[in-house]
Design a protein around this motif. Structure first.
Motif, PDB file in Angstrom:
ATOM      1  N   GLY A  82       0.973  -1.113  -0.005  1.00  0.00           N
ATOM      2  CA  GLY A  82      -0.021  -0.082   0.102  1.00  0.00           C
ATOM      3  C   GLY A  82       0.755   1.190  -0.007  1.00  0.00           C
ATOM      4  O   GLY A  82       0.480   2.469   0.321  1.00  0.00           O
ATOM      5  N   TYR A  83       2.266   1.412  -0.523  1.00  0.00           N
ATOM      6  CA  TYR A  83       2.973   2.234  -0.565  1.00  0.00           C
ATOM      7  C   TYR A  83       2.564   3.402  -1.563  1.00  0.00           C
ATOM      8  O   TYR A  83       1.770   3.146  -2.670  1.00  0.00           O
ATOM      9  CB  TYR A  83       4.131   2.003  -0.792  1.00  0.00           C
ATOM     10  N   LYS A  84       2.443   4.595  -1.054  1.00  0.00           N
ATOM     11  CA  LYS A  84       2.082   5.733  -2.205  1.00  0.00           C
ATOM     12  C   LYS A  84       3.335   6.869  -2.294  1.00  0.00           C
ATOM     13  O   LYS A  84       3.605   7.443  -1.224  1.00  0.00           O
ATOM     14  CB  LYS A  84       1.067   6.485  -1.798  1.00  0.00           C
ATOM     15  N   PHE A  85       4.047   6.749  -3.451  1.00  0.00           N
ATOM     16  CA  PHE A  85       5.304   7.496  -3.515  1.00  0.00           C
ATOM     17  C   PHE A  85       5.060   8.223  -4.732  1.00  0.00           C
ATOM     18  O   PHE A  85       4.229   8.026  -5.700  1.00  0.00           O
ATOM     19  CB  PHE A  85       6.563   6.619  -3.683  1.00  0.00           C
ATOM     20  N   SER A  86       5.606   9.593  -4.964  1.00  0.00           N
ATOM     21  CA  SER A  86       6.046  10.155  -6.179  1.00  0.00           C
ATOM     22  C   SER A  86       7.007   9.719  -6.771  1.00  0.00           C
ATOM     23  O   SER A  86       7.933   9.136  -6.234  1.00  0.00           O
ATOM     24  CB  SER A  86       5.948  11.671  -5.942  1.00  0.00           C
ATOM     25  N   PHE A  87       7.061   9.967  -8.188  1.00  0.00           N
ATOM     26  CA  PHE A  87       8.027   9.205  -8.925  1.00  0.00           C
ATOM     27  C   PHE A  87       8.886  10.348  -9.734  1.00  0.00           C
ATOM     28  O   PHE A  87       8.289  11.326 -10.115  1.00  0.00           O
ATOM     29  CB  PHE A  87       7.564   8.085  -9.731  1.00  0.00           C
ATOM     30  N   PRO A  88      10.151  10.238  -9.908  1.00  0.00           N
ATOM     31  CA  PRO A  88      11.189   9.185  -9.688  1.00  0.00           C
ATOM     32  C   PRO A  88      11.535   9.342  -8.106  1.00  0.00           C
ATOM     33  O   PRO A  88      11.217  10.429  -7.500  1.00  0.00           O
ATOM     34  CB  PRO A  88      12.328   9.602 -10.455  1.00  0.00           C
ATOM     35  N   ILE A  89      11.990   8.317  -7.635  1.00  0.00           N
ATOM     36  CA  ILE A  89      12.425   8.133  -6.261  1.00  0.00           C
ATOM     37  C   ILE A  89      13.484   7.200  -6.129  1.00  0.00           C
ATOM     38  O   ILE A  89      13.647   6.340  -6.967  1.00  0.00           O
ATOM     39  CB  ILE A  89      11.281   8.014  -5.251  1.00  0.00           C
ATOM     40  N   VAL A  90      14.379   7.286  -4.950  1.00  0.00           N
ATOM     41  CA  VAL A  90      15.340   6.196  -4.689  1.00  0.00           C
ATOM     42  C   VAL A  90      14.684   5.780  -2.999  1.00  0.00           C
ATOM     43  O   VAL A  90      14.748   6.549  -2.244  1.00  0.00           O
ATOM     44  CB  VAL A  90      16.632   6.812  -4.528  1.00  0.00           C
ATOM     45  N   LEU A  91      14.602   4.547  -2.951  1.00  0.00           N
ATOM     46  CA  LEU A  91      14.152   3.980  -1.888  1.00  0.00           C
ATOM     47  C   LEU A  91      15.081   3.000  -1.155  1.00  0.00           C
ATOM     48  O   LEU A  91      15.876   2.377  -1.868  1.00  0.00           O
ATOM     49  CB  LEU A  91      12.838   3.149  -1.901  1.00  0.00           C
ATOM     50  N   MET A  92      15.066   2.740   0.167  1.00  0.00           N
ATOM     51  CA  MET A  92      15.794   1.645   0.819  1.00  0.00           C
ATOM     52  C   MET A  92      15.002   0.716   1.527  1.00  0.00           C
ATOM     53  O   MET A  92      13.857   1.036   2.007  1.00  0.00           O
ATOM     54  CB  MET A  92      16.634   2.193   1.874  1.00  0.00           C
ATOM     55  N   GLU A  93      15.226  -0.572   1.008  1.00  0.00           N
ATOM     56  CA  GLU A  93      14.336  -1.750   1.338  1.00  0.00           C
ATOM     57  C   GLU A  93      15.131  -2.170   2.647  1.00  0.00           C
ATOM     58  O   GLU A  93      16.384  -2.577   2.566  1.00  0.00           O
ATOM     59  CB  GLU A  93      14.438  -2.791   0.599  1.00  0.00           C
ATOM     60  N   THR A  94      14.532  -2.250   3.773  1.00  0.00           N
ATOM     61  CA  THR A  94      15.088  -2.363   5.246  1.00  0.00           C
ATOM     62  C   THR A  94      14.157  -3.685   5.765  1.00  0.00           C
ATOM     63  O   THR A  94      13.387  -3.804   5.228  1.00  0.00           O
ATOM     64  CB  THR A  94      15.131  -1.071   6.081  1.00  0.00           C
ATOM     65  N   GLY A  95      14.629  -3.986   6.797  1.00  0.00           N
ATOM     66  CA  GLY A  95      13.828  -5.116   7.651  1.00  0.00           C
ATOM     67  C   GLY A  95      12.377  -4.445   8.080  1.00  0.00           C
ATOM     68  O   GLY A  95      11.449  -5.204   8.232  1.00  0.00           O
ATOM     69  N   ASN A  96      12.323  -3.143   8.037  1.00  0.00           N
ATOM     70  CA  ASN A  96      10.938  -2.574   8.404  1.00  0.00           C
ATOM     71  C   ASN A  96      10.343  -2.075   7.247  1.00  0.00           C
ATOM     72  O   ASN A  96       9.302  -1.491   7.241  1.00  0.00           O
ATOM     73  CB  ASN A  96      11.346  -1.035   9.300  1.00  0.00           C
ATOM     74  N   GLY A  97      10.522  -2.504   5.903  1.00  0.00           N
ATOM     75  CA  GLY A  97       9.816  -2.052   4.945  1.00  0.00           C
ATOM     76  C   GLY A  97      10.644  -1.022   4.055  1.00  0.00           C
ATOM     77  O   GLY A  97      11.821  -1.400   4.106  1.00  0.00           O
ATOM     78  N   LEU A  98       9.993  -0.391   3.331  1.00  0.00           N
ATOM     79  CA  LEU A  98      10.565   0.581   2.349  1.00  0.00           C
ATOM     80  C   LEU A  98      10.450   2.179   2.820  1.00  0.00           C
ATOM     81  O   LEU A  98       9.837   2.518   3.529  1.00  0.00           O
ATOM     82  CB  LEU A  98       9.794   0.951   1.006  1.00  0.00           C
ATOM     83  N   GLU A  99      11.822   2.676   2.704  1.00  0.00           N
ATOM     84  CA  GLU A  99      11.996   4.043   3.410  1.00  0.00           C
ATOM     85  C   GLU A  99      12.545   4.918   2.253  1.00  0.00           C
ATOM     86  O   GLU A  99      13.390   4.540   1.590  1.00  0.00           O
ATOM     87  CB  GLU A  99      12.966   4.128   4.885  1.00  0.00           C
ATOM     88  N   ILE A 100      12.354   6.242   2.046  1.00  0.00           N
ATOM     89  CA  ILE A 100      12.560   7.056   1.116  1.00  0.00           C
ATOM     90  C   ILE A 100      14.227   7.553   1.495  1.00  0.00           C
ATOM     91  O   ILE A 100      14.310   7.924   2.497  1.00  0.00           O
ATOM     92  CB  ILE A 100      11.895   8.304   1.262  1.00  0.00           C
ATOM     93  N   LEU A 101      14.972   7.372   0.498  1.00  0.00           N
ATOM     94  CA  LEU A 101      16.341   7.725   0.373  1.00  0.00           C
ATOM     95  C   LEU A 101      16.640   9.055  -0.095  1.00  0.00           C
ATOM     96  O   LEU A 101      17.218   9.953   0.396  1.00  0.00           O
ATOM     97  CB  LEU A 101      17.159   6.629   0.128  1.00  0.00           C
ATOM     98  N   VAL A 102      16.224   9.162  -1.319  1.00  0.00           N
ATOM     99  CA  VAL A 102      16.008  10.374  -1.852  1.00  0.00           C
ATOM    100  C   VAL A 102      14.818  10.680  -2.550  1.00  0.00           C
ATOM    101  O   VAL A 102      14.209   9.855  -3.451  1.00  0.00           O
ATOM    102  CB  VAL A 102      17.308  10.305  -3.195  1.00  0.00           C
TER     103      VAL A 102
END
Length: 126
Positions: A82-102
Motif C-alpha cells: 500500500g505504498y504511495k510515492f511520487s516518482f522518480p524516487i530512490v528507496l531503501m528496502e530494510t527489515g522494516n519495509g521501504l524508506e525514502i532515501l532520495v
C-alpha cells in the motif's frame, strides 16, 4: 535508520517499461528536454545509454540495487504494502519495509550523477 538493516536500494524511474516507452522517452529527452518528467533518467542516462560515471559507480558498488520503471514498481510493491510515492524516487528496502532515501524533489533539483552518488554515499553508509 540503521544502515546494517538496509537490504537494497530501489531506484524507480518516472517512466513506464516497454520498448515503445523507451523510444518515446528518448525522443522526448532529445526534442523537449525541459518538459521531460524523469529527473532520475536525466541524471543517470543520456539520450540513448547510461552515463559512464553512473555506470562505473553502479558496477563497482557493493550495494544491492534494483532499477524499476513506475509500472513495474506499482505491480511489485503497491498492492502488497500500500505504498504511495511520487516518482522518480530512490528507496531503501530494510527489515522494516521501504524508506525514502532520495525524494522526488531532491532528484528534480539535481543535475549530475555525481550529485546522486554523493547523496547515496552520505545517507546509505555502511
Amino acid at each position: 535508520m540503521s544502515s546494517e538493516m538496509m537490504q537494497k536500494l530501489i531506484f524507480i524511474y518516472n517512466a513506464d517499461s516497454g520498448f515503445r516507452n523507451v523510444i518515446m522517452d528518448s525522443a522526448h529527452k532529445i526534442f523537449s528536454p525541459s518538459t521531460y518528467e524523469c529527473s532520475l533518467c536525466d541524471i543517470t542516462y543520456g539520450a540513448f545509454k547510461e552515463k559512464k560515471v553512473w555506470q562505473a559507480y553502479r558496477e563497482q558498488s557493493n550495494r544491492a540495487m534494483e532499477f524499476l520503471h513506475r509500472d513495474e514498481f506499482l505491480k511489485m510493491y503497491k498492492s502488497k504494502f500500500g505504498y504511495k510515492f511520487s516518482f522518480p524516487i530512490v528507496l531503501m528496502e530494510t527489515g522494516n519495509g521501504l524508506e525514502i532515501l532520495v525524494k522526488t524533489t531532491e532528484l528534480d533539483n539535481m543535475d549530475k550523477a555525481e550529485d546522486l552518488i554523493r547523496l547515496i554515499q552520505e545517507r546509505a553508509t555502511g
